[in-house]
Design a protein around this motif. Structure first.
Motif, PDB file in Angstrom:
ATOM      1  N   VAL A  10      65.239 128.121  82.643  1.00  0.00           N
ATOM      2  CA  VAL A  10      65.484 128.455  84.099  1.00  0.00           C
ATOM      3  C   VAL A  10      64.152 128.584  84.927  1.00  0.00           C
ATOM      4  CG1 VAL A  10      66.089 130.464  85.615  1.00  0.00           C
ATOM      5  CG2 VAL A  10      67.347 129.714  83.341  1.00  0.00           C
ATOM      6  N   GLY A  11      63.935 128.266  86.164  1.00  0.00           N
ATOM      7  CA  GLY A  11      62.776 128.262  86.946  1.00  0.00           C
ATOM      8  C   GLY A  11      63.099 128.303  88.387  1.00  0.00           C
ATOM      9  N   ALA A  12      61.989 128.297  89.311  1.00  0.00           N
ATOM     10  CA  ALA A  12      62.391 128.076  90.515  1.00  0.00           C
ATOM     11  C   ALA A  12      63.165 126.758  91.140  1.00  0.00           C
ATOM     12  CB  ALA A  12      60.823 127.993  91.337  1.00  0.00           C
ATOM     13  N   ARG A  13      63.799 127.004  91.999  1.00  0.00           N
ATOM     14  CA  ARG A  13      64.695 125.855  92.548  1.00  0.00           C
ATOM     15  C   ARG A  13      63.931 124.476  92.805  1.00  0.00           C
ATOM     16  NH1 ARG A  13      69.781 127.452  95.922  1.00  0.00           N
ATOM     17  NH2 ARG A  13      69.911 128.549  94.042  1.00  0.00           N
ATOM     18  N   THR A  14      64.097 123.367  92.189  1.00  0.00           N
ATOM     19  CA  THR A  14      63.335 122.168  92.408  1.00  0.00           C
ATOM     20  C   THR A  14      64.312 121.075  91.662  1.00  0.00           C
ATOM     21  OG1 THR A  14      61.429 121.293  92.131  1.00  0.00           O
ATOM     22  CG2 THR A  14      61.911 122.471  90.336  1.00  0.00           C
ATOM     23  N   GLY A  15      63.622 119.974  91.521  1.00  0.00           N
ATOM     24  CA  GLY A  15      64.227 119.030  90.502  1.00  0.00           C
ATOM     25  C   GLY A  15      64.542 119.313  89.366  1.00  0.00           C
ATOM     26  N   ASP A  16      65.585 118.780  88.581  1.00  0.00           N
ATOM     27  CA  ASP A  16      65.811 118.844  87.180  1.00  0.00           C
ATOM     28  C   ASP A  16      64.630 118.339  86.241  1.00  0.00           C
ATOM     29  OD1 ASP A  16      68.196 119.775  88.239  1.00  0.00           O
ATOM     30  OD2 ASP A  16      69.403 118.759  86.681  1.00  0.00           O
ATOM     31  N   ILE A  17      64.337 117.355  86.680  1.00  0.00           N
ATOM     32  CA  ILE A  17      63.148 116.529  85.764  1.00  0.00           C
ATOM     33  C   ILE A  17      61.947 117.395  86.268  1.00  0.00           C
ATOM     34  CG2 ILE A  17      61.987 114.278  85.467  1.00  0.00           C
ATOM     35  CD1 ILE A  17      64.521 112.965  85.972  1.00  0.00           C
ATOM     36  N   GLN A  18      61.628 117.609  87.293  1.00  0.00           N
ATOM     37  CA  GLN A  18      60.549 118.448  87.653  1.00  0.00           C
ATOM     38  C   GLN A  18      60.243 119.486  86.933  1.00  0.00           C
ATOM     39  OE1 GLN A  18      59.690 118.828  91.823  1.00  0.00           O
ATOM     40  NE2 GLN A  18      57.849 120.214  91.368  1.00  0.00           N
ATOM     41  N   LEU A  19      61.524 120.399  86.811  1.00  0.00           N
ATOM     42  CA  LEU A  19      61.389 121.483  86.139  1.00  0.00           C
ATOM     43  C   LEU A  19      61.184 121.518  84.561  1.00  0.00           C
ATOM     44  CD1 LEU A  19      61.630 124.612  85.761  1.00  0.00           C
ATOM     45  CD2 LEU A  19      63.977 124.374  85.844  1.00  0.00           C
ATOM     46  N   LEU A  20      61.625 120.287  84.029  1.00  0.00           N
ATOM     47  CA  LEU A  20      61.491 119.967  82.592  1.00  0.00           C
ATOM     48  C   LEU A  20      60.184 119.581  82.437  1.00  0.00           C
ATOM     49  CD1 LEU A  20      62.870 119.438  79.911  1.00  0.00           C
ATOM     50  CD2 LEU A  20      62.933 116.890  80.754  1.00  0.00           C
ATOM     51  N   LEU A  21      59.463 118.835  83.192  1.00  0.00           N
ATOM     52  CA  LEU A  21      58.081 118.331  83.136  1.00  0.00           C
ATOM     53  C   LEU A  21      57.070 119.439  83.174  1.00  0.00           C
ATOM     54  CD1 LEU A  21      58.219 115.013  85.159  1.00  0.00           C
ATOM     55  CD2 LEU A  21      58.019 115.152  82.648  1.00  0.00           C
ATOM     56  N   SER A  22      57.461 120.358  84.019  1.00  0.00           N
ATOM     57  CA  SER A  22      56.320 121.309  84.282  1.00  0.00           C
ATOM     58  C   SER A  22      56.458 122.377  83.076  1.00  0.00           C
ATOM     59  CB  SER A  22      56.583 121.999  85.603  1.00  0.00           C
ATOM     60  OG  SER A  22      57.387 122.607  85.711  1.00  0.00           O
TER      61      SER A  22
END
Length: 417
Positions: A57-69
């Motif tokens: 769970v993170g701030a709303r962004t792209g799925d892949i972007q959240l995974l990468l970060s």
């Protein structure tokens, strides 16, 4: 059977050139099977970079972007998750465990991750393998740090060394927190994942090095509440990982998170997102398959060249066989069996070399590339690949066999020694 025995003795008589051809085929088979195994297991290991985590769970962004970060420490998110939202979501029914993570600081280009002791208890990689310590222990005080294996090896740190954290990710550090050094108390075993390149500090330490007053207060309450001292009361975190008691809770809470009104949040299922990310990297698979095909093709062409070269030197031998009663189809069969035997032996030796290579390099691939290699019996697909090589070797052998078929008795006997 007589022709088969003759072919066997003929191979022994020309063992130097035959061994060279056999070795070439064996190497190609070893490379083909190894590349195929690494390709399959790399895909599996990539999908298991993070294992046993139901939601990120993170701030709303792209799925892949959240995974990468959050998992690969690549890129960054513009916003975080408020601590209030974290506490509310993780208090819901069905939540088994949660791990808050806070990123944004670094040390000599390596990511610094603020988290809790639950990280060492619940974080899993590969096939649900837990993190283990090569040296030391988890952090127990706010000024302690646990290093990933690559950080310790690359920078030469050992237990009780002092480390200064810098603000900013990667090699771009804007400020060094010299007034808050950290003591190395543990070094993790290699995992082949981004964990190896990460420094782990208590979540409360993130606020402390950034001047958070709440954490400074808790720093002097160690005897009163040790756990809270390591967690503190951060205003926000980068993301958090969650595990649930049932898959039904995963889907339900994920839907609630994506519709969460107090702030824009996103919940992703890491296994699904990892597969999507791998599909974007499908070109890597295609390149590996192409490389495998080229290696096999080169080895088979090498065998063809050797057979044709040997055939020119064996025209007298073939003519003598004709003179003692051998028919053209006997010569055709002899050369075909020789090429088939050479290919078969090459495949057998190549398979043995493949297992030797996988057994020898398995640990290295796991610790340095994050590829968990499975040493199993050859699959039907891999046996099919060997079958294709056998068929290709037999077909290629038909070329010199056909030439031998048309060699005439007078042509062979007329050649001078």
């Amino acid at each position: 059977m007589i022709i088969a025995k003759l072919a066997y003795k003929s191979l022994l008589n020309r063992r130097a050139s035959v061994l060279l051809t056999l070795f070439t085929i064996a190497i190609s088979v070893m490379l083909l099977l190894s590349i195929e195994r690494v390709r399959i297991d790399a895909k599996s290991s990539f999908s298991n970079t993070i294992s046993g985590t139901d939601l990120i769970v993170g701030a709303r962004t792209g799925d892949i972007q959240l995974l990468l970060s959050s998992v690969f420490r690549i890129g960054h998110t513009n916003n975080g998750v408020s601590w209030k939202s974290y506490e509310y979501i993780t208090s819901q029914r069905g939540v088994n465990w949660s791990i808050p993570i806070s990123l944004g600081d670094s040390h000599k280009g390596q990511a610094v991750l603020g988290t809790t002791l639950d990280y060492f208890s619940h974080y899993r990689f590969a096939k649900k393998q837990n993190l283990t310590f090569n040296k030391g222990r988890p952090f127990a005080a706010i000024n302690e740090v646990v290093l990933g294996s690559e950080v310790a090896n690359k920078l030469g740190y050992k237990l009780n060394d002092s480390i200064v954290i810098s603000h900013g990710m990667g090699n771009t550090s804007f400020h060094h927190h010299d007034d808050n050094p950290f003591k190395v108390v543990g070094v993790l075993n290699p995992t082949g994942t981004p964990v190896d390149k990460t420094l782990h500090i208590p979540l409360a330490a993130i606020d402390l090095i950034h001047g958070g007053k709440a954490s400074l207060v808790h720093e002097h309450e160690h005897e009163h509440d040790e756990h809270n001292n390591l967690v503190g009361h951060p205003k926000q975190i980068t993301a958090f990982l969650m595990g649930f008691n049932s898959p039904l809770y995963t889907l339900q809470i994920r839907r609630n998170i994506n519709q969460y009104k107090p702030e824009a949040l996103l919940g992703i299922m890491p296994t699904v997102t990892l597969k999507e990310l791998w599909e974007m990297l499908a070109i890597v698979e295609k390149i590996l398959l192409l490389f495998s095909a080229v290696v096999v093709l080169i080895s088979l062409l090498g065998m063809l060249t050797t057979l044709l070269a040997n055939l020119s030197q064996r025209r007298r031998e073939l003519a003598i066989l004709r003179s003692v009663g051998a028919r053209p189809w006997h010569l055709f069969t002899l050369i075909s069996i020789e090429s088939l035997l050479t290919t078969l032996l090459g495949c057998l030796v190549g398979s043995a070399l493949y297992y030797l290579a996988i057994f020898s390099a398995g640990g290295y691939l796991q610790s340095h590339a994050g590829i968990s290699v499975n040493i199993t019996m050859l699959s039907y697909y891999e046996l099919g690949l060997i079958g294709v090589i056998m068929a290709a070797g037999f077909i290629i052998g038909l070329i010199p066999a056909t030439r031998a078929y048309f060699y005439s008795l007078s042509d062979g006997m007329s050649i001078k020694a």
